[in-house]
Design an enzyme around this catalytic site. Structure first.
Site, PDB file in Angstrom:
ATOM      1  N   ASP A  50      46.586  49.224  32.663  1.00  0.00           N
ATOM      2  CA  ASP A  50      46.102  48.404  33.766  1.00  0.00           C
ATOM      3  C   ASP A  50      46.993  47.163  33.783  1.00  0.00           C
ATOM      4  O   ASP A  50      47.536  46.782  32.745  1.00  0.00           O
ATOM      5  CB  ASP A  50      44.645  48.010  33.520  1.00  0.00           C
ATOM      6  CG  ASP A  50      44.153  46.985  34.519  1.00  0.00           C
ATOM      7  OD1 ASP A  50      44.267  47.234  35.722  1.00  0.00           O
ATOM      8  OD2 ASP A  50      43.679  45.920  34.083  1.00  0.00           O
TER       9      ASP A  50
ATOM     10  N   ASP B 141      41.059  46.199  30.548  1.00  0.00           N
ATOM     11  CA  ASP B 141      40.178  45.122  30.087  1.00  0.00           C
ATOM     12  C   ASP B 141      39.007  44.844  31.018  1.00  0.00           C
ATOM     13  O   ASP B 141      38.153  44.019  30.706  1.00  0.00           O
ATOM     14  CB  ASP B 141      40.979  43.820  29.918  1.00  0.00           C
ATOM     15  CG  ASP B 141      41.293  43.150  31.248  1.00  0.00           C
ATOM     16  OD1 ASP B 141      41.519  43.885  32.238  1.00  0.00           O
ATOM     17  OD2 ASP B 141      41.324  41.909  31.296  1.00  0.00           O
TER      18      ASP B 141
ATOM     19  N   ASP C 227      38.075  49.422  34.739  1.00  0.00           N
ATOM     20  CA  ASP C 227      38.854  50.325  33.885  1.00  0.00           C
ATOM     21  C   ASP C 227      37.971  51.290  33.099  1.00  0.00           C
ATOM     22  O   ASP C 227      38.480  52.218  32.455  1.00  0.00           O
ATOM     23  CB  ASP C 227      39.693  49.506  32.889  1.00  0.00           C
ATOM     24  CG  ASP C 227      40.713  48.616  33.581  1.00  0.00           C
ATOM     25  OD1 ASP C 227      41.363  49.102  34.521  1.00  0.00           O
ATOM     26  OD2 ASP C 227      40.856  47.443  33.186  1.00  0.00           O
TER      27      ASP C 227
END
Length: 689
Positions: free
Chosen positions: A387, A587, A591
């Site tokens: 990410d 995080d 996600d």
């Protein structure tokens, strides 16, 4: 407490309590009490020297104040200590192991031979009964081999060999139990809440952010989407879907409404609830985690399972080889040499110790691993998905500017944004709240209940007007808000990420977020390629322009822009279908689906609670080099496991061969076999290189 500072450097001090001796219980009280101080990042207590090492990020004066008012008799401090601790566990097993060794040698020195023989028969009964029980169940396992070896030795009058085998089996059982309990204890304590502050509701309905240590039984706390429930309690209002996998192992969220009980360490996946606190501290959560781990297969990697199954499968071969040798040679000594050497001890002991050692090494680099199978997955991974926000970029982005439209005031828009964002911890939300704080903008609750739309934004009502904050996709495309006729809007700075604030269906402001790349990101990705990752992918909700610029700077193999949470999970499923092993790093709440889908999900320690809960591995937010260390240690673990296999099979196979040829007597074979088992076990405990 009177203390003396022995050594000090920036953010770290070593102090010595001015007491004659420190008990294990006192050491635990000191460790847990000081660790609970906000700003203290690490505490090590050495009871033998009464020393304490404290690492901290808070002001030095705060640490000094805590030490000066510290007391071992404080009920508040004592309540922080779990019912069982790793320190107490280690001491118990150290004493148990020492007692077995001392008793063995005292018996040999003091007791006459007839008494020793009687003791040998008594001790052998346990192993023979265990073997018979296994046979009655129709299974040929290691206990059958142990019982046969001991029984045949006693039948032949070889009490020395029988005694040595039982002694080494006893030591092996203690070491095996110790490593198993230690691994469970380590995992239970590393699966800590990591919650320092919590929203409490006052009598007049106001919400106040306070330290979790200040919460008392009967207090009301508010928990919203993506946040972890910090304390046990009963829901008094609201509805929420709660992920209880860390407590019960349930794979789907559980609906919680008024009257339902919720547990500390579980995570609200959707909705919000107000909870009346019933337990503020103690060992309840620890005990539940221990029970969950003991029933979970997460603890074992497939390499450990393979070793355990192989050890049991080899039993029939060992028994068959013993019988065949006796039939061919009619030599009981040669046949017994095979029974004295089995592969199970080393295989069943060395593999779990290797995994535990790797998990311990990981913790030194700020990496928490929930089970050996995830280290194995990282070692075998050929694809890694990042990410962007809070992962490849810093977990603490900042607000560069606020652009307000119409007659609206920039500070007022920032204040409103902070009021909404403070309820949903994420790196960008934290940046907005921090920017308001730096400007001294107070943002007491003046809106109704808020709704969080995963990966999009937040919706609420202020003065009968709907207020939205989130991405361009959410505000403009999903909610069809009107864009301002303003040149500044059409020329928004490209170097920033943009957070849109809409009031009453119109874009009222755009908050420009400066999200600088981690300086180590490019080098980390290069190192991951060197360690065997063939495909590095970046996925982000940002627009194509921003995503492309970041991808070129860090050197990923491919990138995907403007993706939703389900898109990340779908990509990982597609990679699985292509036969690839995938690791995901993120995080945020958005996600979570991808972290769950990956072979090994890795969360950043400062990320959302639900991301840390679902993830299999958590790494420090300090820098991304922890990823390189994780991959290196995982590769080294698998290399060690394969070396253990080759050494155990080769060495023990050689002992069997020498025994059959009559070169080694059974007692010598047993001694060398058990000595090699302990040696391999000790080597498996050493630091991975």
């Amino acid at each position: 407490m009177k203390c003396k500072i022995m050594h000090e450097s920036k953010g770290r001090m070593r102090v010595r309590f001015c007491i004659k001796r420190m008990t294990v219980r006192q050491a635990d009280i000191a460790e847990y009490a000081l660790s609970a101080v906000i700003g203290v990042t690490r505490v090590q207590v050495f009871e033998r020297t009464c020393d304490v090492i404290i690492a901290y990020t808070c002001p030095r004066e705060k640490v000094i104040q805590e030490l000066s008012c510290f007391s071992f008799e404080s009920e508040e401090k004592i309540s922080l200590v779990p019912e069982r601790t790793g320190r107490e566990l280690n001491k118990n097993y150290e004493e148990k192991l020492a007692a077995v060794v001392i008793r063995r040698y005292i018996n040999k020195l003091i007791l006459p031979q007839p008494i020793r023989r009687i003791i040998a028969f008594i001790k052998a009964a346990k192993y023979i009964f265990r073997g018979l029980k296994c046979l009655l169940k129709g299974r040929l396992e290691v206990s059958v081999l142990d019982a046969t070896a001991i029984g045949v030795s006693l039948f032949r009058g070889d009490f020395k060999t029988a005694g040595s085998v039982m002694f080494l089996l006893n030591v092996g059982d203690i070491l095996d139990e110790w490593t198993h309990r230690k691994s469970i204890d380590d995992l239970a304590r590393t699966m800590s809440l990591g919650v320092e502050q919590v929203w409490t509701k006052t009598a007049d309905g106001q919400e106040v952010l306070v330290s979790v240590n200040e919460v008392r039984k009967g207090d009301m706390i508010v928990v919203r989407t993506g946040s972890m429930i910090p304390l046990d309690g009963k829901v008094v209002s609201g509805d929420a879907m709660v992920n209880q996998s860390s407590m019960t192992g349930e794979s789907v969220p559980v609906h919680k409404s008024e009257g339902a009980y919720v547990y500390a360490g579980t995570v609200v996946e959707d909705g919000e609830c107000t909870v009346r606190v019933e337990n503020t501290a103690g060992g309840g959560r620890y005990d539940r985690i221990v029970k969950m781990i003991e029933e979970s297969e997460k603890l074992k990697s497939s390499a450990e399972d393979k070793a355990s199954h192989l050890a049991d499968k080899l039993v029939s071969w060992s028994l068959g080889g013993t019988l065949l040798t006796w039939l061919l040679t009619r030599n009981a000594t040669k046949a017994l040499s095979i029974l004295m050497v089995d592969f199970s001890c080393a295989l069943k002991l060395a593999m779990p110790i290797s995994v535990l050692s790797a998990m311990r090494d990981c913790s030194r680099f700020g990496i928490t691993v929930k089970g050996g199978r995830f280290l194995e997955a990282v070692a075998e991974a050929d694809t890694i998905v990042f990410d962007k926000t809070g992962t490849l970029t810093h977990s603490s982005p900042r607000v560069a500017k606020v652009i307000a439209f119409g007659e609206r005031d920039e500070d007022e828009m920032l204040r409103l944004a902070a009021c909404l964002e403070e309820h949903y911890p994420h790196s960008i939300a934290n940046a907005v709240v921090a920017a308001a704080s730096e400007k001294g903008l107070e943002h007491e609750e003046f809106h109704s209940s808020v709704e969080y739309v995963v990966a999009h934004g937040i919706s609420s009502m202020v003065e009968n007007e709907r207020v939205l904050i989130g991405s361009h996709h959410f505000i403009i495309e999903d909610e069809n808000c009107t864009e301002p006729d303003d040149e500044r809007y059409n020329e928004l700075p490209e170097e920033y990420s943009h957070l849109y604030l809409a009031i009453g269906g119109e874009v009222a402001a755009v908050i420009c977020i400066e999200d600088p790349l981690r300086k180590e990101a490019a080098e980390v990705i290069s190192k991951l390629h060197e360690y065997g990752i063939s495909k590095v992918v970046m996925m982000t909700g940002d627009n194509e322009r921003t995503a492309k610029a970041v991808a070129e700077k860090v050197g990923v193999d491919e990138y995907h822009a403007e993706v939703l949470p389900e898109d990340k999970a779908a990509f990982i499923r597609a990679e699985h279908d292509a036969g690839r092993t995938v690791v995901m790093i993120g995080d945020g709440v958005n996600d979570s689906p991808a972290l769950s889908e990956a072979d090994a999900g890795i969360a950043i320690s400062t990320g959302a609670a639900i991301a840390r809960e679902i993830a299999d591995i958590t790494i420090s937010a300090d820098d991304l080099y922890a990823l390189v260390e994780l991959k290196r240690l995982s590769n080294a673990l698998m290399k060690r496991i394969h070396w253990n296999y080759r050494t155990i099979i080769g060495f023990n196979g050689g002992l069997i061969g020498l025994g059959v040829l009559g070169v080694l007597p059974p007692a010598t074979s047993a001694l060398l076999h058990n000595a090699s088992t302990l040696a391999i076990g000790l080597k498996s405990m050493t630091e991975l290189k």
